[in-house]
Design an enzyme around this catalytic site. Structure first.
Site, mmCIF file in Angstrom:
data_model
loop_
_atom_site.group_PDB
_atom_site.id
_atom_site.type_symbol
_atom_site.label_atom_id
_atom_site.label_comp_id
_atom_site.label_asym_id
_atom_site.label_seq_id
_atom_site.Cartn_x
_atom_site.Cartn_y
_atom_site.Cartn_z
ATOM 1 N N GLY A 14 -25.314 -7.856 44.402
ATOM 2 C CA GLY A 14 -24.669 -8.739 45.363
ATOM 3 C C GLY A 14 -23.510 -8.068 46.052
ATOM 4 O O GLY A 14 -23.349 -6.850 45.968
ATOM 5 N N ASN A 15 -22.730 -8.841 46.766
ATOM 6 C CA ASN A 15 -21.562 -8.297 47.465
ATOM 7 C C ASN A 15 -20.443 -9.330 47.448
ATOM 8 O O ASN A 15 -20.616 -10.445 46.964
ATOM 9 C CB ASN A 15 -21.939 -7.890 48.891
ATOM 10 C CG ASN A 15 -22.416 -9.073 49.711
ATOM 11 O OD1 ASN A 15 -21.643 -9.955 50.060
ATOM 12 N ND2 ASN A 15 -23.723 -9.105 49.993
ATOM 13 N N ARG A 16 -19.273 -8.940 47.972
ATOM 14 C CA ARG A 16 -18.068 -9.752 47.843
ATOM 15 C C ARG A 16 -17.858 -10.759 48.969
ATOM 16 O O ARG A 16 -16.795 -11.343 49.078
ATOM 17 C CB ARG A 16 -16.832 -8.856 47.775
ATOM 18 C CG ARG A 16 -16.767 -7.982 46.554
ATOM 19 C CD ARG A 16 -15.471 -7.187 46.575
ATOM 20 N NE ARG A 16 -15.445 -6.151 45.560
ATOM 21 C CZ ARG A 16 -15.174 -6.383 44.276
ATOM 22 N NH1 ARG A 16 -14.900 -7.610 43.863
ATOM 23 N NH2 ARG A 16 -15.185 -5.392 43.415
#
Ligand code: CTP
Ligand code: CA
Length: 228
Positions: free
Chosen positions: A33-35
């Site tokens: 995933g990412n932020r």
């Protein structure tokens, strides 16, 4: 919070906004995933609604309250996001890709939890995800529709932004500089809106609603004439 321009200059328009960050599952309990928090995309949705638009908000893993009046389509992965955006874009006047879409996904999904053993782990093989912004920019499912991308860069922000705008084929690209603590999850944003026509509109640091309104200010003059 909705600020700034509340003229109904988006009345009668259908606007599709993607927000948040995709998650690419490895097994039932893990993902890549990412932020991305989704805050900028949600600010775009709230301000577009305040300016009279009908809004479809394709939301990838966002823990924020639904903007009142938006048609919210929850998605998980990049492939799901593409499907939802392509479907909603068919009659959209404008598509804004504010979501952080994973560039790659694991080739394999393990139906059961991946277990630790005495051996060292295998590397994770990846495959490319579809590029939704490039596809919508190329296909323009509705003639004359305006396509907007976002890019977070860590250095040479304007040069990378210009090259990305040309590569994607969108009309506007909103570029900002990010670092470990900047922008992701913050309530404010600072950016430059690059136009395919060569224009550069700097937007000073401020609430994400202000950047959103600056984007709509650039979108409005590019929209096709309203159907009679
Ligand atoms: N985007 C997309 N589909 C992807 C990846 C990105 O639609 N598979 C969109 C994002 O929503 C954003 C824009 O493209 O609006 C730019 O994303 P970015 O990650 O900066 O561009 P990339 O082409 O993936 O380049 P990079 O190598 O810098 O990640
Ligand atoms: Ca990317």
């Amino acid at each position: 919070l909705v600020r700034g321009n509340q003229e109904p200059d988006l009345a009668g328009r259908h606007i599709v906004i993607s927000a948040g960050g995709t998650r690419e599952p490895l097994d039932p309990v893990r993902f890549l995933g990412n932020r991305s928090s989704g805050k900028q995309g949600y600010a775009l949705a709230r301000t577009a609604l305040a300016r009279g638009a009908r809004v479809t908000l394709v939301a990838a893993n966002v823990g924020l309250a639904d903007p009142a009046g938006a048609d919210v389509v929850p998605v998980g992965t990049a492939v799901e996001l593409r499907e939802a955006v392509v479907k909603a874009a068919a009659d959209a006047d404008c598509v804004v890709m504010a979501a952080a879409v994973a560039d790659f996904r694991p080739v394999a999904y393990a139906g059961g939890k991946i277990k630790k053993t005495d051996a060292e782990p295998d590397p994770i093989a990846l495959v490319k995800n579809p590029d939704v912004l490039a596809e919508i920019s190329r296909e323009r499912p509705r003639p004359g529709q305006v396509v907007v991308g976002f890019a977070a860069e860590t250095d040479d922000v304007l040069a990378h932004g210009r090259a990305k705008l040309a590569r994607k084929g969108c009309d506007l690209l909103v570029v900002n500089e990010v670092g470990e603590t900047r922008t992701f999850g913050a309530d404010g944003n600072e950016a430059v809106v690059l136009g395919a026509d060569g224009t550069e509109t700097p937007v000073p640091f401020g609430p994400k609603e202000d950047l959103a309104d600056a984007v709509w200010d650039r979108v409005v003059p590019l929209l096709p004439p309203r159907a009679a």
